[in-house]
Scaffold this motif. Sequence first.
Motif, PDB file in Angstrom:
ATOM      1  N   HIS A  43       4.337  17.049   7.330  1.00  0.00           N
ATOM      2  CA  HIS A  43       3.027  16.409   7.132  1.00  0.00           C
ATOM      3  C   HIS A  43       2.620  16.416   5.668  1.00  0.00           C
ATOM      4  CE1 HIS A  43       2.313  16.051  11.431  1.00  0.00           C
ATOM      5  NE2 HIS A  43       2.848  17.245  11.532  1.00  0.00           N
ATOM      6  N   ASP A  44       3.607  16.250   4.806  1.00  0.00           N
ATOM      7  CA  ASP A  44       3.372  16.258   3.367  1.00  0.00           C
ATOM      8  C   ASP A  44       4.220  15.157   2.745  1.00  0.00           C
ATOM      9  OD1 ASP A  44       2.605  16.956   0.804  1.00  0.00           O
ATOM     10  OD2 ASP A  44       4.178  18.460   0.605  1.00  0.00           O
ATOM     11  N   ALA A  45       3.755  13.915   2.872  1.00  0.00           N
ATOM     12  CA  ALA A  45       4.524  12.785   2.355  1.00  0.00           C
ATOM     13  C   ALA A  45       3.585  11.699   1.849  1.00  0.00           C
ATOM     14  CB  ALA A  45       5.432  12.223   3.448  1.00  0.00           C
ATOM     15  N   TYR A  46       4.104  10.960   0.888  1.00  0.00           N
ATOM     16  CA  TYR A  46       3.409   9.803   0.338  1.00  0.00           C
ATOM     17  C   TYR A  46       4.192   8.587   0.828  1.00  0.00           C
ATOM     18  CZ  TYR A  46       0.519   7.439  -3.135  1.00  0.00           C
ATOM     19  OH  TYR A  46      -0.413   6.650  -3.758  1.00  0.00           O
ATOM     20  N   ILE A  47       3.524   7.684   1.561  1.00  0.00           N
ATOM     21  CA  ILE A  47       4.181   6.617   2.305  1.00  0.00           C
ATOM     22  C   ILE A  47       3.962   5.249   1.669  1.00  0.00           C
ATOM     23  CG2 ILE A  47       4.301   5.451   4.554  1.00  0.00           C
ATOM     24  CD1 ILE A  47       5.239   8.366   4.684  1.00  0.00           C
ATOM     25  N   GLN A  48       5.045   4.482   1.583  1.00  0.00           N
ATOM     26  CA  GLN A  48       4.993   3.059   1.204  1.00  0.00           C
ATOM     27  C   GLN A  48       5.054   2.267   2.498  1.00  0.00           C
ATOM     28  OE1 GLN A  48       5.413   0.902  -1.881  1.00  0.00           O
ATOM     29  NE2 GLN A  48       4.818  -0.503  -0.269  1.00  0.00           N
TER      30      GLN A  48
ATOM     31  N   VAL B 179       7.868   4.082   4.751  1.00  0.00           N
ATOM     32  CA  VAL B 179       8.955   4.932   4.286  1.00  0.00           C
ATOM     33  C   VAL B 179       8.391   5.920   3.270  1.00  0.00           C
ATOM     34  CG1 VAL B 179       9.892   3.755   2.258  1.00  0.00           C
ATOM     35  CG2 VAL B 179      11.414   4.608   3.965  1.00  0.00           C
ATOM     36  N   ALA B 180       8.875   7.154   3.309  1.00  0.00           N
ATOM     37  CA  ALA B 180       8.380   8.195   2.411  1.00  0.00           C
ATOM     38  C   ALA B 180       8.922   7.970   1.000  1.00  0.00           C
ATOM     39  CB  ALA B 180       8.772   9.576   2.916  1.00  0.00           C
ATOM     40  N   LEU B 181       8.018   7.853   0.041  1.00  0.00           N
ATOM     41  CA  LEU B 181       8.418   7.758  -1.361  1.00  0.00           C
ATOM     42  C   LEU B 181       8.687   9.146  -1.923  1.00  0.00           C
ATOM     43  CD1 LEU B 181       5.807   5.140  -2.605  1.00  0.00           C
ATOM     44  CD2 LEU B 181       8.220   4.760  -2.057  1.00  0.00           C
ATOM     45  N   GLU B 182       7.950  10.108  -1.389  1.00  0.00           N
ATOM     46  CA  GLU B 182       8.146  11.508  -1.779  1.00  0.00           C
ATOM     47  C   GLU B 182       7.616  12.382  -0.666  1.00  0.00           C
ATOM     48  OE1 GLU B 182       4.421  12.571  -4.545  1.00  0.00           O
ATOM     49  OE2 GLU B 182       5.677  10.971  -5.376  1.00  0.00           O
ATOM     50  N   GLY B 183       8.125  13.588  -0.585  1.00  0.00           N
ATOM     51  CA  GLY B 183       7.669  14.532   0.425  1.00  0.00           C
ATOM     52  C   GLY B 183       8.452  14.432   1.721  1.00  0.00           C
ATOM     53  N   ASP B 184       7.904  15.067   2.749  1.00  0.00           N
ATOM     54  CA  ASP B 184       8.585  15.239   4.027  1.00  0.00           C
ATOM     55  C   ASP B 184       7.624  14.917   5.161  1.00  0.00           C
ATOM     56  OD1 ASP B 184       9.697  16.301   6.380  1.00  0.00           O
ATOM     57  OD2 ASP B 184      10.575  17.998   5.328  1.00  0.00           O
ATOM     58  N   VAL B 185       7.956  13.899   5.954  1.00  0.00           N
ATOM     59  CA  VAL B 185       7.105  13.499   7.072  1.00  0.00           C
ATOM     60  C   VAL B 185       6.958  14.639   8.072  1.00  0.00           C
ATOM     61  CG1 VAL B 185       6.888  11.904   9.022  1.00  0.00           C
ATOM     62  CG2 VAL B 185       7.623  11.050   6.786  1.00  0.00           C
ATOM     63  N   GLY B 186       8.046  15.334   8.368  1.00  0.00           N
ATOM     64  CA  GLY B 186       8.019  16.431   9.334  1.00  0.00           C
ATOM     65  C   GLY B 186       7.095  17.562   8.937  1.00  0.00           C
TER      66      GLY B 186
ATOM     67  N   LEU C 165       0.823  -1.208   0.000  1.00  0.00           N
ATOM     68  CA  LEU C 165       0.000   0.000   0.000  1.00  0.00           C
ATOM     69  C   LEU C 165       0.858   1.259   0.000  1.00  0.00           C
ATOM     70  CD1 LEU C 165      -3.058   0.236   0.011  1.00  0.00           C
ATOM     71  CD2 LEU C 165      -2.970   0.467   2.465  1.00  0.00           C
ATOM     72  N   LYS C 166       0.494   2.189  -0.862  1.00  0.00           N
ATOM     73  CA  LYS C 166       1.132   3.509  -0.927  1.00  0.00           C
ATOM     74  C   LYS C 166       0.028   4.522  -0.688  1.00  0.00           C
ATOM     75  CE  LYS C 166       4.330   1.680  -4.229  1.00  0.00           C
ATOM     76  NZ  LYS C 166       4.378   1.263  -5.595  1.00  0.00           N
ATOM     77  N   ILE C 167       0.233   5.373   0.352  1.00  0.00           N
ATOM     78  CA  ILE C 167      -0.872   6.243   0.765  1.00  0.00           C
ATOM     79  C   ILE C 167      -0.342   7.517   1.412  1.00  0.00           C
ATOM     80  CG2 ILE C 167      -1.179   5.156   3.023  1.00  0.00           C
ATOM     81  CD1 ILE C 167      -4.295   5.244   2.215  1.00  0.00           C
ATOM     82  N   ASP C 168      -1.159   8.537   1.406  1.00  0.00           N
ATOM     83  CA  ASP C 168      -0.804   9.835   1.978  1.00  0.00           C
ATOM     84  C   ASP C 168      -0.644   9.747   3.503  1.00  0.00           C
ATOM     85  OD1 ASP C 168      -0.718  12.884   1.652  1.00  0.00           O
ATOM     86  OD2 ASP C 168      -2.301  12.600   3.150  1.00  0.00           O
ATOM     87  N   LEU C 169       0.371  10.402   4.030  1.00  0.00           N
ATOM     88  CA  LEU C 169       0.657  10.406   5.463  1.00  0.00           C
ATOM     89  C   LEU C 169      -0.521  10.904   6.289  1.00  0.00           C
ATOM     90  CD1 LEU C 169       2.636  10.219   7.901  1.00  0.00           C
ATOM     91  CD2 LEU C 169       3.288  12.573   7.369  1.00  0.00           C
ATOM     92  N   ASN C 170      -1.176  11.942   5.841  1.00  0.00           N
ATOM     93  CA  ASN C 170      -2.293  12.500   6.612  1.00  0.00           C
ATOM     94  C   ASN C 170      -3.452  11.510   6.722  1.00  0.00           C
ATOM     95  OD1 ASN C 170      -1.080  15.038   7.202  1.00  0.00           O
ATOM     96  ND2 ASN C 170      -1.392  15.580   5.053  1.00  0.00           N
ATOM     97  N   THR C 171      -3.653  10.703   5.703  1.00  0.00           N
ATOM     98  CA  THR C 171      -4.674   9.656   5.763  1.00  0.00           C
ATOM     99  C   THR C 171      -4.294   8.619   6.810  1.00  0.00           C
ATOM    100  OG1 THR C 171      -5.228  10.005   3.441  1.00  0.00           O
ATOM    101  CG2 THR C 171      -5.901   7.904   4.424  1.00  0.00           C
ATOM    102  N   LEU C 172      -3.027   8.220   6.815  1.00  0.00           N
ATOM    103  CA  LEU C 172      -2.553   7.269   7.832  1.00  0.00           C
ATOM    104  C   LEU C 172      -2.739   7.841   9.238  1.00  0.00           C
ATOM    105  CD1 LEU C 172       0.750   6.048   6.170  1.00  0.00           C
ATOM    106  CD2 LEU C 172      -1.384   4.755   6.420  1.00  0.00           C
ATOM    107  N   ASP C 173      -2.371   9.105   9.417  1.00  0.00           N
ATOM    108  CA  ASP C 173      -2.493   9.746  10.734  1.00  0.00           C
ATOM    109  C   ASP C 173      -3.942   9.863  11.195  1.00  0.00           C
ATOM    110  OD1 ASP C 173       0.243  10.012  11.048  1.00  0.00           O
ATOM    111  OD2 ASP C 173       0.286  12.142  10.510  1.00  0.00           O
ATOM    112  N   GLU C 174      -4.866   9.885  10.272  1.00  0.00           N
ATOM    113  CA  GLU C 174      -6.286   9.971  10.611  1.00  0.00           C
ATOM    114  C   GLU C 174      -6.890   8.591  10.908  1.00  0.00           C
ATOM    115  OE1 GLU C 174     -10.408  11.002   8.290  1.00  0.00           O
ATOM    116  OE2 GLU C 174      -8.653  12.204   7.802  1.00  0.00           O
ATOM    117  N   ILE C 175      -6.525   7.594  10.120  1.00  0.00           N
ATOM    118  CA  ILE C 175      -7.169   6.279  10.203  1.00  0.00           C
ATOM    119  C   ILE C 175      -6.523   5.359  11.236  1.00  0.00           C
ATOM    120  CG2 ILE C 175      -7.744   4.178   8.912  1.00  0.00           C
ATOM    121  CD1 ILE C 175      -9.370   6.760   8.146  1.00  0.00           C
TER     122      ILE C 175
END
Length: 118
Positions: free
Chosen positions: A67-72, A58-65, A11-21
């Motif tokens: 809150h703008d990252a796409y996570i694998q 792990v971030a495929l793109e963007g910056d976790v800090g 699964l590859k998904i937006d960090l903010n979605t992960l933080d919400e769900i």
Amino acid sequence: MYIENTGLENLKIDLNTLDEILPQYGLIRAGQWDYERVTYDRKIVIKEHVYYLRVQGVALEGDVGAHDAYIQLKKPILGKYYYPHGIEYGEDENFPNSLVSKCEETLVKVQKELEALR
């Protein structure tokens, strides 16, 4: 112990979605992150032992800090806590079947919800 065949490791998904769900399932991202990696932990206490269900990514793109990252996401793992040394994930660890089943059920629910939001 790796928990196999959950579908999360693909699964590859937006960090903010992960933080919400994920917190809805007890998987919390407290201080376990850096700019390229995230870790969500669920603490499970059974009688005299403490276990942790862990979902990492792990971030495929963007910056976790920022809150703008796409996570694998990676393969989830289950570990046993030993005071004061920390968590052991080795195959030599003994995990109750009921605990493993409960963790698998939780991860299937998480995967289905995240998949629907992609």
